[in-house]
Scaffold this motif. Structure first.
Motif, PDB file in Angstrom:
ATOM      1  N   MET A   1      26.681  30.732  -0.572  1.00  0.00           N
ATOM      2  CA  MET A   1      26.665  31.927  -1.406  1.00  0.00           C
ATOM      3  C   MET A   1      25.498  32.834  -1.032  1.00  0.00           C
ATOM      4  O   MET A   1      24.479  32.375  -0.511  1.00  0.00           O
ATOM      5  N   SER A   2      25.637  34.105  -1.370  1.00  0.00           N
ATOM      6  CA  SER A   2      24.555  35.079  -1.182  1.00  0.00           C
ATOM      7  C   SER A   2      23.651  35.060  -2.418  1.00  0.00           C
ATOM      8  O   SER A   2      24.015  34.512  -3.460  1.00  0.00           O
TER       9      SER A   2
ATOM     10  N   GLY B   1      22.978  37.583  -4.301  1.00  0.00           N
ATOM     11  CA  GLY B   1      23.667  38.330  -5.349  1.00  0.00           C
ATOM     12  C   GLY B   1      24.681  37.471  -6.089  1.00  0.00           C
ATOM     13  O   GLY B   1      24.779  37.527  -7.320  1.00  0.00           O
ATOM     14  N   GLU B   2      25.447  36.672  -5.350  1.00  0.00           N
ATOM     15  CA  GLU B   2      26.432  35.782  -5.972  1.00  0.00           C
ATOM     16  C   GLU B   2      25.750  34.726  -6.830  1.00  0.00           C
ATOM     17  O   GLU B   2      26.191  34.438  -7.949  1.00  0.00           O
ATOM     18  N   LEU B   3      24.659  34.172  -6.318  1.00  0.00           N
ATOM     19  CA  LEU B   3      23.917  33.158  -7.077  1.00  0.00           C
ATOM     20  C   LEU B   3      23.326  33.759  -8.351  1.00  0.00           C
ATOM     21  O   LEU B   3      23.409  33.169  -9.424  1.00  0.00           O
TER      22      LEU B   3
ATOM     23  N   GLU C   1      24.313  36.358 -10.034  1.00  0.00           N
ATOM     24  CA  GLU C   1      25.385  36.654 -10.984  1.00  0.00           C
ATOM     25  C   GLU C   1      25.894  35.374 -11.656  1.00  0.00           C
ATOM     26  O   GLU C   1      26.057  35.332 -12.869  1.00  0.00           O
ATOM     27  N   GLU C   2      26.109  34.355 -10.869  1.00  0.00           N
ATOM     28  CA  GLU C   2      26.622  33.081 -11.394  1.00  0.00           C
ATOM     29  C   GLU C   2      25.643  32.444 -12.384  1.00  0.00           C
ATOM     30  O   GLU C   2      26.045  31.871 -13.389  1.00  0.00           O
TER      31      GLU C   2
ATOM     32  N   SER D   1      26.699  44.491   4.413  1.00  0.00           N
ATOM     33  CA  SER D   1      27.483  45.115   3.344  1.00  0.00           C
ATOM     34  C   SER D   1      28.081  46.422   3.854  1.00  0.00           C
ATOM     35  O   SER D   1      27.719  46.907   4.931  1.00  0.00           O
TER      36      SER D   1
ATOM     37  N   ILE E   1      23.484  34.561   3.610  1.00  0.00           N
ATOM     38  CA  ILE E   1      24.317  33.562   2.969  1.00  0.00           C
ATOM     39  C   ILE E   1      23.577  32.223   3.076  1.00  0.00           C
ATOM     40  O   ILE E   1      23.151  31.832   4.169  1.00  0.00           O
TER      41      ILE E   1
END
Length: 128
Positions: A44-45, A47-49, A51-52, A81, A89
């Motif tokens: 995961m990136s 940003g994904e982490l 958010e999660e 992006s 990642i």
């Protein structure tokens, strides 16, 4: 069981030192544990982490930097992006870490030998 060819890369034996202190400190952080648990399922990136986990990017970056410093995670790839920003990642590092609180007479080789030659039933393994 460790593959003997990769054992040095997949096995880290830590004696009490600044490195072991940093590892224990990183693993005592709740957010670091949550990051590692998320990365078990997929890379995961940041940003994904964030958010999660519902964390701010600065808090997440602190935890990512701590985990990278103690070699628990690494950047698996870099993507770009649509806006031309670099996106790292992250993935977990797969290895066994042994913390040795005391070692006399150069026991590192003996400990390594146990992992290379002994059977799984000879070890206490916490699978939680």
């Amino acid at each position: 069981m460790l593959n003997e060819d990769n054992s040095e890369k997949n096995l880290e034996i830590l004696f009490l030192s600044e490195d072991s202190r940093k590892l224990v400190q990183a693993l005592s952080n709740v957010n670091s544990i949550k990051i590692l648990q998320l990365l078990e399922s997929k890379d995961m990136s940041a940003g994904e982490l964030a958010e999660e986990l519902g964390l701010g990017l600065s808090t997440l970056k602190y935890n990512l930097d701590s985990l990278i410093e103690v070699d628990m995670i690494r950047v698996s790839e870099v993507k770009w992006s649509q806006r031309g920003r670099k996106i790292k990642i992250y993935e977990p590092v797969e290895k066994i870490i042994v913390l040795v609180p005391g070692c006399r007479n150069g026991c590192k080789a003996e400990i390594l030998g146990m992992f290379l030659h002994d059977k799984e039933e000879n070890f206490c393994i916490d699978r939680d």
